[in-house]
Design a protein around this motif. Sequence first.
Motif, PDB file in Angstrom:
ATOM      1  N   LEU A 137       0.705  -1.059  -0.065  1.00  0.00           N
ATOM      2  CA  LEU A 137      -0.086   0.073  -0.144  1.00  0.00           C
ATOM      3  C   LEU A 137       0.789   1.278  -0.086  1.00  0.00           C
ATOM      4  CD1 LEU A 137      -2.802  -0.787   2.513  1.00  0.00           C
ATOM      5  CD2 LEU A 137      -2.935  -0.297   0.167  1.00  0.00           C
ATOM      6  N   THR A 138       2.137   1.279   0.631  1.00  0.00           N
ATOM      7  CA  THR A 138       2.739   2.366   0.812  1.00  0.00           C
ATOM      8  C   THR A 138       3.367   2.847  -0.722  1.00  0.00           C
ATOM      9  OG1 THR A 138       3.618   1.848   2.998  1.00  0.00           O
ATOM     10  CG2 THR A 138       5.044   3.227   1.770  1.00  0.00           C
ATOM     11  N   ARG A 139       3.626   1.786  -1.335  1.00  0.00           N
ATOM     12  CA  ARG A 139       4.165   2.122  -2.822  1.00  0.00           C
ATOM     13  C   ARG A 139       2.916   2.339  -3.629  1.00  0.00           C
ATOM     14  NH1 ARG A 139       5.513  -2.253  -5.622  1.00  0.00           N
ATOM     15  NH2 ARG A 139       4.619  -3.830  -4.410  1.00  0.00           N
ATOM     16  N   ALA A 157       3.305   6.102   3.941  1.00  0.00           N
ATOM     17  CA  ALA A 157       3.376   4.982   4.688  1.00  0.00           C
ATOM     18  C   ALA A 157       2.326   5.157   5.873  1.00  0.00           C
ATOM     19  CB  ALA A 157       4.859   5.129   5.523  1.00  0.00           C
ATOM     20  N   GLU A 158       1.973   6.514   6.359  1.00  0.00           N
ATOM     21  CA  GLU A 158       1.019   6.701   7.139  1.00  0.00           C
ATOM     22  C   GLU A 158      -0.549   6.410   6.425  1.00  0.00           C
ATOM     23  OE1 GLU A 158       3.152  10.383   9.597  1.00  0.00           O
ATOM     24  OE2 GLU A 158       1.902  10.723   8.017  1.00  0.00           O
ATOM     25  N   MET A 159      -0.503   6.488   5.375  1.00  0.00           N
ATOM     26  CA  MET A 159      -1.964   6.125   4.593  1.00  0.00           C
ATOM     27  C   MET A 159      -1.760   4.736   4.699  1.00  0.00           C
ATOM     28  SD  MET A 159      -2.445   9.207   1.600  1.00  0.00           S
ATOM     29  CE  MET A 159      -0.875   9.131   0.904  1.00  0.00           C
ATOM     30  N   ALA A 160      -1.086   4.100   4.257  1.00  0.00           N
ATOM     31  CA  ALA A 160      -0.995   2.504   4.430  1.00  0.00           C
ATOM     32  C   ALA A 160      -1.508   2.044   5.897  1.00  0.00           C
ATOM     33  CB  ALA A 160       0.156   1.936   4.021  1.00  0.00           C
ATOM     34  N   THR A 163      -5.175   2.840   6.604  1.00  0.00           N
ATOM     35  CA  THR A 163      -5.892   2.022   5.411  1.00  0.00           C
ATOM     36  C   THR A 163      -6.006   0.629   6.164  1.00  0.00           C
ATOM     37  OG1 THR A 163      -5.582   2.980   3.653  1.00  0.00           O
ATOM     38  CG2 THR A 163      -6.610   1.028   3.277  1.00  0.00           C
ATOM     39  N   ILE A 164      -5.178  -0.066   6.577  1.00  0.00           N
ATOM     40  CA  ILE A 164      -4.789  -1.405   7.182  1.00  0.00           C
ATOM     41  C   ILE A 164      -5.721  -1.227   8.373  1.00  0.00           C
ATOM     42  CG2 ILE A 164      -3.717  -3.079   7.960  1.00  0.00           C
ATOM     43  CD1 ILE A 164      -1.533  -2.350   6.004  1.00  0.00           C
ATOM     44  N   LEU A 191     -10.985   6.310   2.000  1.00  0.00           N
ATOM     45  CA  LEU A 191     -10.139   6.323   0.656  1.00  0.00           C
ATOM     46  C   LEU A 191     -10.385   7.449   0.218  1.00  0.00           C
ATOM     47  CD1 LEU A 191     -10.117   2.566  -0.434  1.00  0.00           C
ATOM     48  CD2 LEU A 191      -8.355   3.930   0.947  1.00  0.00           C
ATOM     49  N   SER A 192     -11.496   8.070  -0.128  1.00  0.00           N
ATOM     50  CA  SER A 192     -11.901   9.311  -0.613  1.00  0.00           C
ATOM     51  C   SER A 192     -11.214  10.623  -0.203  1.00  0.00           C
ATOM     52  CB  SER A 192     -13.308   9.536  -0.817  1.00  0.00           C
ATOM     53  OG  SER A 192     -13.967   9.667   0.274  1.00  0.00           O
ATOM     54  N   VAL A 193     -11.067  10.380   1.352  1.00  0.00           N
ATOM     55  CA  VAL A 193     -10.340  11.596   1.781  1.00  0.00           C
ATOM     56  C   VAL A 193      -8.906  11.276   1.537  1.00  0.00           C
ATOM     57  CG1 VAL A 193      -9.812  12.366   4.142  1.00  0.00           C
ATOM     58  CG2 VAL A 193     -11.954  11.716   3.719  1.00  0.00           C
ATOM     59  N   LEU A 194      -8.251  10.182   1.715  1.00  0.00           N
ATOM     60  CA  LEU A 194      -6.938  10.038   1.154  1.00  0.00           C
ATOM     61  C   LEU A 194      -6.599  10.399  -0.283  1.00  0.00           C
ATOM     62  CD1 LEU A 194      -6.087   6.937   3.240  1.00  0.00           C
ATOM     63  CD2 LEU A 194      -5.930   9.203   4.046  1.00  0.00           C
ATOM     64  N   VAL A 195      -7.245   9.815  -0.950  1.00  0.00           N
ATOM     65  CA  VAL A 195      -7.406  10.057  -2.706  1.00  0.00           C
ATOM     66  C   VAL A 195      -8.496  10.771  -3.023  1.00  0.00           C
ATOM     67  CG1 VAL A 195      -6.801   8.765  -4.765  1.00  0.00           C
ATOM     68  CG2 VAL A 195      -5.984   7.861  -2.526  1.00  0.00           C
ATOM     69  N   PRO A 196      -8.679  12.186  -3.338  1.00  0.00           N
ATOM     70  CA  PRO A 196      -9.794  12.660  -3.522  1.00  0.00           C
ATOM     71  C   PRO A 196     -10.574  12.188  -4.622  1.00  0.00           C
ATOM     72  CG  PRO A 196      -8.167  14.389  -2.854  1.00  0.00           C
ATOM     73  CD  PRO A 196      -7.620  12.946  -2.921  1.00  0.00           C
ATOM     74  N   GLU A 197      -9.882  11.760  -5.797  1.00  0.00           N
ATOM     75  CA  GLU A 197     -10.472  11.223  -6.701  1.00  0.00           C
ATOM     76  C   GLU A 197     -11.674  10.125  -6.655  1.00  0.00           C
ATOM     77  OE1 GLU A 197      -7.920   9.236  -9.947  1.00  0.00           O
ATOM     78  OE2 GLU A 197      -6.736  10.724  -8.621  1.00  0.00           O
ATOM     79  N   LEU A 198     -11.368   9.286  -5.586  1.00  0.00           N
ATOM     80  CA  LEU A 198     -12.276   8.424  -5.340  1.00  0.00           C
ATOM     81  C   LEU A 198     -13.499   8.532  -4.405  1.00  0.00           C
ATOM     82  CD1 LEU A 198      -9.574   5.828  -3.735  1.00  0.00           C
ATOM     83  CD2 LEU A 198     -10.806   5.342  -5.775  1.00  0.00           C
ATOM     84  N   ALA A 199     -13.693  10.036  -4.100  1.00  0.00           N
ATOM     85  CA  ALA A 199     -14.791  10.312  -3.755  1.00  0.00           C
ATOM     86  C   ALA A 199     -16.272  10.007  -4.461  1.00  0.00           C
ATOM     87  CB  ALA A 199     -14.661  11.916  -3.517  1.00  0.00           C
ATOM     88  N   GLN A 200     -16.053   9.891  -5.967  1.00  0.00           N
ATOM     89  CA  GLN A 200     -16.829   9.477  -6.669  1.00  0.00           C
ATOM     90  C   GLN A 200     -17.204   7.963  -6.587  1.00  0.00           C
ATOM     91  OE1 GLN A 200     -15.681   9.431 -10.880  1.00  0.00           O
ATOM     92  NE2 GLN A 200     -13.731   9.085 -10.236  1.00  0.00           N
ATOM     93  N   ASP A 201     -16.325   7.304  -6.064  1.00  0.00           N
ATOM     94  CA  ASP A 201     -16.740   5.856  -5.816  1.00  0.00           C
ATOM     95  C   ASP A 201     -17.500   5.672  -4.438  1.00  0.00           C
ATOM     96  OD1 ASP A 201     -15.221   5.132  -7.897  1.00  0.00           O
ATOM     97  OD2 ASP A 201     -13.644   3.977  -6.650  1.00  0.00           O
ATOM     98  N   ALA A 202     -17.092   6.574  -3.592  1.00  0.00           N
ATOM     99  CA  ALA A 202     -17.978   6.465  -2.208  1.00  0.00           C
ATOM    100  C   ALA A 202     -19.490   7.294  -2.757  1.00  0.00           C
ATOM    101  CB  ALA A 202     -17.166   7.529  -1.399  1.00  0.00           C
TER     102      ALA A 202
END
Length: 206
Positions: A137-139, A157-160, A163-164, A191-202
């Motif tokens: 996930l870090t990668r 690394a903190e986002m990974a 998430t876990i 995940l939408s907070v960490l990666v804004p473009e995923l907001a559409q998935d949420a």
Amino acid sequence: MAEYAKSARIRAGIIDACARVFKESGFHGSSMAQIARDAEISYTGLLHHFPRKEQLLTAVLDLEDQRRAAFLREHRTFAADADPVQVLRELSAMLLDRRTEPGLIQLTAVLVGEATSTAHPAHEHFVARFANIRSFLTRLFTRLHDEGRTSGALSPAEMAAVTIATIDGLQTQWLFTPAEIDTEKLVRGLLSVLVPELAQDADRGM
């Protein structure tokens, strides 16, 4: 060949029984005799296939990790043109799919709790498991960060790690109150907070 197939079926039945016993009693609270009874096999027959309880634990953990390990192997080095957001979607879907198997989630919760002790035979297994998923996930998050696609509030690394922790923690809560915990919605929200473009998935509940 027929004898080998029969032996494989017996071993599979023993592992299934062992998973049920570990789920109810944990590793330390269970006995080989208890596992033999649940598997409907003689104690001697059990020892023929698995002489030590630690070997059974390894077999159960291997079974539990098969899908996760296969995914990580397949995506360990994703192509330069692969979209890390799509890989993240697939990984989270694979992890969340375990919610349909409450017995498996409960088994993992019991063993993870026990294995925090360094003396537990599964301790190193879970240390490696968390390290592998965290590294993967870090990668992913590093690449998204480098492309300017993360919120920037946390390091990759903190986002990974978050998430876990969120997925595992929500699944544990779901075991207690499944009607109150919408694991998918909450993980997608994170995940939408960490990666804004995923907001559409949420928003779409994908």
